[in-house]
Each structure stands twice: as structure tokens, then as C-alpha cells.
Design an enzyme around this catalytic site. Sequence first.
Site, short mmCIF file in Angstrom:
data_model
loop_
_atom_site.label_atom_id
_atom_site.label_comp_id
_atom_site.label_asym_id
_atom_site.label_seq_id
_atom_site.Cartn_x
_atom_site.Cartn_y
_atom_site.Cartn_z
N ALA A 62 37.99 71.49 37.55
CA ALA A 62 36.69 70.90 37.24
C ALA A 62 36.84 69.89 36.11
O ALA A 62 37.75 69.99 35.29
CB ALA A 62 35.72 72.00 36.82
N GLY A 101 39.63 74.79 39.26
CA GLY A 101 38.96 74.37 40.48
C GLY A 101 39.90 73.72 41.48
O GLY A 101 39.67 73.76 42.68
N GLU A 104 41.38 76.54 43.25
CA GLU A 104 40.31 77.14 44.07
C GLU A 104 40.09 76.32 45.34
O GLU A 104 39.84 76.86 46.42
CB GLU A 104 39.02 77.23 43.25
CG GLU A 104 39.14 78.25 42.12
CD GLU A 104 37.90 78.28 41.23
OE1 GLU A 104 37.59 77.22 40.66
OE2 GLU A 104 37.28 79.33 41.11
N GLU A 125 41.10 78.96 33.36
CA GLU A 125 39.74 78.88 32.81
C GLU A 125 39.55 79.74 31.57
O GLU A 125 38.82 79.39 30.64
CB GLU A 125 38.72 79.30 33.87
CG GLU A 125 38.48 78.26 34.95
CD GLU A 125 39.47 78.34 36.10
OE1 GLU A 125 40.52 79.01 35.96
OE2 GLU A 125 39.21 77.71 37.14
N1 CAA Z 1 38.78 67.70 33.01
C1 CAA Z 1 38.66 66.53 32.37
N2 CAA Z 1 39.66 65.91 31.75
C2 CAA Z 1 40.86 66.50 31.79
C3 CAA Z 1 41.06 67.73 32.44
C4 CAA Z 1 39.96 68.34 33.08
N3 CAA Z 1 40.07 69.47 33.76
N4 CAA Z 1 42.36 68.08 32.30
C5 CAA Z 1 42.94 67.09 31.59
N5 CAA Z 1 42.04 66.14 31.28
C6 CAA Z 1 42.29 64.89 30.57
C7 CAA Z 1 42.73 65.11 29.13
O1 CAA Z 1 41.63 65.24 28.28
C8 CAA Z 1 43.55 63.86 28.85
O2 CAA Z 1 42.63 62.84 28.58
P1 CAA Z 1 42.98 61.70 27.49
O3 CAA Z 1 44.23 61.05 28.01
O4 CAA Z 1 41.77 60.84 27.52
O5 CAA Z 1 43.17 62.42 26.20
C9 CAA Z 1 44.17 63.55 30.21
O6 CAA Z 1 43.38 64.24 31.19
C10 CAA Z 1 45.62 64.01 30.34
O7 CAA Z 1 45.69 65.37 29.93
P2 CAA Z 1 46.88 65.92 29.00
O8 CAA Z 1 47.11 64.97 27.88
O9 CAA Z 1 46.56 67.31 28.67
O10 CAA Z 1 48.10 65.81 30.02
P3 CAA Z 1 49.28 66.82 30.30
O11 CAA Z 1 50.05 66.22 31.42
O12 CAA Z 1 49.96 67.20 29.04
O13 CAA Z 1 48.60 68.18 30.82
C11 CAA Z 1 47.18 69.57 32.19
C12 CAA Z 1 47.91 68.21 32.03
C13 CAA Z 1 48.18 70.72 32.30
C14 CAA Z 1 46.37 69.47 33.46
C15 CAA Z 1 46.26 69.81 30.97
O14 CAA Z 1 45.48 68.66 30.73
C16 CAA Z 1 45.31 70.96 31.15
O15 CAA Z 1 45.69 72.10 30.93
N6 CAA Z 1 44.06 70.66 31.57
C17 CAA Z 1 43.04 71.67 31.72
C18 CAA Z 1 43.19 72.36 33.04
C19 CAA Z 1 42.12 73.38 33.19
O16 CAA Z 1 41.84 74.15 32.30
N7 CAA Z 1 41.51 73.39 34.39
C20 CAA Z 1 40.45 74.28 34.66
C21 CAA Z 1 39.17 73.54 34.46
S1 CAA Z 1 37.81 74.63 34.55
C22 CAA Z 1 37.53 74.87 36.17
O17 CAA Z 1 38.18 74.35 37.03
C23 CAA Z 1 36.33 75.78 36.40
C24 CAA Z 1 36.06 76.09 37.78
O18 CAA Z 1 36.52 77.09 38.32
C25 CAA Z 1 35.10 75.28 38.54
#
Ligand code: CAA
Length: 697
Positions: A62, A101, A104, A125
Site C-alpha cells: 500500500a 499489499g 497480498e 505491516e
Molecule cells: N508507500 C509509499 N512510499 C514508499 C513505500 C510505500 N509502501 N515503500 C517505499 N516507499 C518510498 C520511500 O519513502 C522512498 O521514498 P523517497 O525516495 O522519496 O525517500 C522510496 O520509496 C524508496 O524507498 P527506500 O529508500 O526505503 O528504498 P529501499 O530499496 O532501501 O527499500 C523497501 C525498499 C524494502 C520496499 C522499503 O522501502 C520498505 O520497507 N517499504 C515499506 C514496505 C511496507 O511496509 N509495505 C507494507 C505497506 S502497508 C500495506 O501494504 C497494508 C496493506 O495490507 C494494505
Amino acid sequence: MAVVATQRDGDVAVIRMDNPPVNALGHALRTGLDKAFAEAIGDAAIRAIVLTGTGKFFSAGADITEFRSEAREPYLPQLIDKIEASPKPVVAAINGTALGGGLELALGCHYRVASPDVRQLGLPEIKLGIIPGAGGTQRLPRAIGVEAALGLITTGTFIDARKGLSAGLIDRVADRDVVAAAVELARAQAGKPPRRLAEKEIDRASLPAGLFEKARGAIARHPSGPTAPKAAIDAVEAATRLGIGEGCARERELFREAAASPPARALQYAFFAERQAANLPGIGSDLKRREVESVGILGAGTMGTGIAISFLNGGFPVTIVEANQEALDTGVGRIKDTLSANARRGRITEAQAADRFAKLTPSLKLEDLGKADLVIEAVFENMALKKEVFQKLDAIAKPGAILATNTSTLNVDEIAAVTKRPQDVVGLHFFSPANIMRLLEIVRAEKTAGEVMATSMAIAKRIGKIGVQAGVCDGFVGNRMLAAYGGEVQAMLLEGAMPQEIDGALEAWGMAMGPLAVSDLAGLDVGYRIRKERKLTGEAAQHARVADKIVEMGRLGQKTGAGYYKYDASRKRQVDPEIEALIRAEAEALQIKQRHIPADEIVERCLLRLANEGAKILEEGIALRASDIDTMYLNGYGFPGWRGGPMWQADHRGLKTVAERIKAYAGKYGARWKIAPLIERLAADGGSFAALDAKKR
Ligand code: CAA
Ligand code: NAI
């Protein structure tokens, strides 16, 4: 640009998500997917569908930036339900990271094929204080079993493609192009009834007895706080009791509760704060970074060895230089032992440990650092020595090399000034143990070049650290705040709070370790030496009395088996009546009337002192943003992520109340509680640290 594109491969539609940087499932991507699936399902010429991503990402889940606004249709759970309900087989071609997501979405597909280099499959999450909200808690147990799913969901652990295959999450690991392999599987399934996880029954009878009770018992000090872990367990349990429809509805309810909780807001703030810290004002992505391919370290003591391990783990060749053979051998031995222990514990393979160690070059000659792109000095904390060493480094280091000091208290401007290249000098303040702690305070001296800052920030990322900029002052950001916090702790000891009460109160509130237990772990002699050098006077000298006496008793902390506490062979701490008596005697000598200090007051005083000092640091420009200060405290000082950090705490209490409380303590205790002018101003204007940060963006 379209974020979803469909291509035809004969009778198979390949739907590709292309929403950089991470294929987050924001409104535009969901809308695009909804439309692309409706078209593919409605197209008589299409018999099967493949869903894939771009670059290194299938989808990171998400869009977290949308969490604060009203959700808009199409919602992700309904989109996934629609995909799962497709009468035509749908195969996920997992080309890269699939998280939250994103995973998922893949679980809603009928089959999953992954590329062999996929490392990040998971439902993280919980780390954002929420739970999977698009069927993950219901479908994952059906895919890999209830116990395994419970483990992944409550910890947010990632697994790779091979583990995914053995767990049953992935049907095939592609031995060639993942999309081609997925198309082949899709075509083979065309015309057959799709296999839907939603239709799979969970066999309740085979669940281990007491599984959920045990899981609930194990989350008392969960890093995500109290709300989301419990919600995650409840949701997985619901999967074992309810059908998919009701289970998903229950998941949604629990998701909403968790999402509205303060820990969720704090953890999401922390996620963005950490990423924001890498943005340095005035330094764009176009500024050229220096090439850093080799690292030199001077000093193979506690810090030098830890720093060396960090760089070896990051794949860098490291030359380490010591003053004498014995210290060099001890340091190299420590590096080798740590790498071997990591291999024994399964964190790396034996071959990786050997490879990394082979990249280490021990030496007694400073000249051997002449070829390094980055040199980090970690010799004794002594200004005369550091100056001597930097003069020598200046003479031998190659042009353009970054010269860094790991000093924790000394003035980096003064160190830089002895060289002819102060623009290349920076503070790289690692935290002990340097190979484990994620924080790296990057100290920008007056003349440090922008490209040196940008390069340092990039290096931090390459070795898995979180770089945060700090300016030059006594203690920089983290330790300067720690001094205020530690001072208040010493005052409270004299006032009548015993070590176990102080540590107990802060640990119950969520700190990884109380401050006195931390001091025992770090060694009490370090602070003692600094205090003696500084020749404290007045209240500061009074507050140092207990700490000084403990050291003078030969109690240096865990390493001597005693400090504020006694330690048994297993290093378990025990209350020591001798220390309690010492504290009482010192209070009496200072004519301080002791009283019971309630836990709430202990926590409040520590938090307020941290935030007040933080505000001064912010106003002086030593820290760039309040969120940078929080990032430091969360990653270097054991502050619980779900509490957001000291500045976040102050904002959420309300700066008006914070100002009132600080002034009340100032009335009682005097100068050490002098309110930071910034807090006073923000409180008067109804402002907050967060709003101040936002203005700087
Ligand atoms: N939503 C929005 N922006 C996101 C994002 C997300 N889920 N994940 C990463 N980004 C953004 C970061 O903020 C960053 O933005 P900036 O460059 O503007 O700072 C950019 O994407 C790159 O991210 P990283 O610098 O963290 O890059 P990385 O390669 O080191 O790591 C990653 C990538 C492992 C995906 C890490 O970003 C991460 O852990 N992201 C979160 C993943 C997460 O928690 N997903 C679950 C979301 S909640 C969900 O999905 C709920 C549901 O069930 C519906
Ligand atoms: P340490 O005493 O464990 O190691 C210092 C090492 O430097 C010793 O092995 C010594 O032999 C070597 N050394 C001294 N002079 C040298 C020279 N001229 N050439 C080569 N080697 C030389 O000290 P520690 O704890 O590793 O600290 C090093 C630096 O890191 C200090 O500046 C300290 O303030 C800083 N620091 C320490 C932290 C800690 O928790 N120990 C945390 C963060 C920073």
C-alpha cells in the site's frame, strides 16, 4: 505516464505495474489494475493472465503516504477479491520485492512464480504499527500454514524466493525469465478451474495446542508496541475460526483499530523520518559523489574493529592500522571471531565469513592507508593525539580521500584545521557495537564539502546504517541530549529513586534498556574520565558524586561484575543494597531529603529533558530537523519506535503542556530546567516540531 500496461503474449495477457520507485499500490495503480483486469477478463481472446512488476519491485505494498487521507475506490481488498474471482487463471510473476499489499496481491492470484533473486517476500505491516489489511492474514495461513504465517505476520520477517518455495508461498522459482515462466504456467492452466486460496479450508484439528495463547504471551515487549501485535494474532486466529468473507471483515476491523492507534502513527512517522534524514538541504541528487571503493581504519580497538566489520560486511576491502603488534593482533582476532560467530549463527555462510575476512589487511604502517578512498580514525579520545594523527594522514592520504574521525566528544573543526584539506574532513560517529548499531551520526564541520556529506550519507546506506547529519558541538546531537537525560537520572537517584526504579519505569514505558543498565553495559569508566577532565562544579559536580563513587569502588559495570547493579555469571542484573546505601549516604551528605518518585514522574522528567535539549540543538542548527533527532534516538539509543522519539512525544503531548511542565520543574529545580526558547515560542504560537520541519521541506 500510464502506471499499468497490458501486453499480449498470444492468448495470455501480461499486466505490468510500473509505478516508481517501488510500485506502491496508490490510487492510480489500483485504478489501472482494476481496469486492466476487467479488460483482460472480458476479452474473449484472452485465456489466462499474468501480473508482474518492474525493475526490482513487484510491489512494496500500500502507498503509506495515503494512510492519512480518506481511502478512495477501488479499494485494495476488493481489487484482490476481484482478481481471485477471475474465471481465467491468474499467475503472479514475482520479479522482485513483494511486501504487504504487494504480497497480498500475489496471494490473490491463483499461482505464484518468482524470480530466483527475489529476497523480500513478506508482510511487514507490523513494523508500521498496522496489520495486513487486504486479506493477508486470511490467505497467508491458507498458503503456508497457520503457525508459519503467524510467525511472519507478527515479526514482519522477509523470506527469499527459495524459502518461499519450500514454505508453499511460491509455486515455482523460475530458472529463466520470470514472466516467460509465468506465461507458460498460465497457458498450461488455461481452461481449468482456478485454484483459489480463499476456497482452501484450514484444518483446525492440526493446530498446535495453545498456539495463539502462547503467541499472545510472547508479545509483551514487542518493538511495535501493544496494539498491532495483538491485532495480528487475533486476525490470524479469525482465519482459523471464520470463512474467508467473515475473516476478511474481521481483519479489516482489526486493521482500522491498529491504524488509528498512536503506535501506528509513530511508526509511520519514523519510517518517513528515517528516509527524510538522507535528504541534505542544498545537496541535490545531481551533485557528484566521490568514489569510495576502499576503506582504511586507524585504531583496532573497540570501535575500529566494529567499524571494520561493518565495512567488510558491506563488501569493502579494509586496511586496518594499529600502533603496536599486540593491539593489532587482538583487534584482528576480534574481527575474525565476530565473522565466525555470525557464520555459526547462520547469519552468513562460512564462505562469506572467509571472503570477508580475506578482504582485511592488517598493518602497522600508516602509509598503508595512502590508497584508501575513505580513512576513519578511531584512536584514543585525545585531542593532541587526534591532531597528530590527522597531520600525518594529511601527508599520506591520496588527494580527494575522505578523512573521517570517530570522535564522540572532540571538536571536528579543530581536528580539520590541522590538515590542508579541511573540506575533506568529516565526523563519522559510529555507536558501539559499531557492527550492530544502525545509527551513524555524520558530523558536518564548518568546512566539510557538500559532496563529502553526500558521499558519507551514501556510504552509510551501503553498509546498512542510517546516516543523520549533526553539527559540531559538545556531544553533537545524540550524546548532548544523553547528557541532559543522564543528569536528570543522577538527580533522581539523589532524590530517592533507586536504580531499579528508574530503569524499571523507563523499560516499562518501552525503552530497550534503562539508562543505568546501559551505563553498566557500556562501562562506567568512560564517563568518569570525561567528568574528571572537565572538572565539574556546582550542581553538575553534586550529581556526579554517586557515579564517581561507584567507579572509585572499582565497579566499572558489567565488565567487572558490578556497577549500579551486581551481575551474576549470566550477566543478569541484581539489585545491590550496597549501592542503595551509597545513594542514601550521598543524599544525606548533600542534605537532600529523599522521597518516593513515582514511575510517571521518572518518565516525564527524562522525556522533557530530552525534548528541551533537542529543541536547543534544533534552534542552534546542530540538527537539521526534529525528525532527525527522533531518528537518532530510535536507532542509536534504544528509544522504542512505537513511541516515535523524544520530539514526537513532545509534539503529541502538545508543546503548550510541555512548556508548562518544563517551567514547573524549572521553578522547583532551577537552571538545569531552563526552557528552550524554541519550545516557548512554538507553544505560544500553537506550533509543533512537525510543523516546523514541514516548513523546511
Ligand atoms: N508507500 C509509499 N512510499 C514508499 C513505500 C510505500 N509502501 N515503500 C517505499 N516507499 C518510498 C520511500 O519513502 C522512498 O521514498 P523517497 O525516495 O522519496 O525517500 C522510496 O520509496 C524508496 O524507498 P527506500 O529508500 O526505503 O528504498 P529501499 O530499496 O532501501 O527499500 C523497501 C525498499 C524494502 C520496499 C522499503 O522501502 C520498505 O520497507 N517499504 C515499506 C514496505 C511496507 O511496509 N509495505 C507494507 C505497506 S502497508 C500495506 O501494504 C497494508 C496493506 O495490507 C494494505
Ligand atoms: P579503544 O581504546 O578501544 O581503541 C583505541 C585504539 O587505538 C587502541 O587499540 C590503540 O592501540 C589505538 N591507537 C592509539 N593510538 C594510535 C595510533 N597513533 N595509531 C594507530 N592506532 C592507535 O577506544 P575506542 O573505544 O575504540 O574509541 C576510539 C574512538 O572512538 C574514540 O575517539 C572514542 O571517543 C570514539 N567512540 C567510542 C565509543 C565507545 O563506545 N567506545 C562510541 C563512539 C565513539
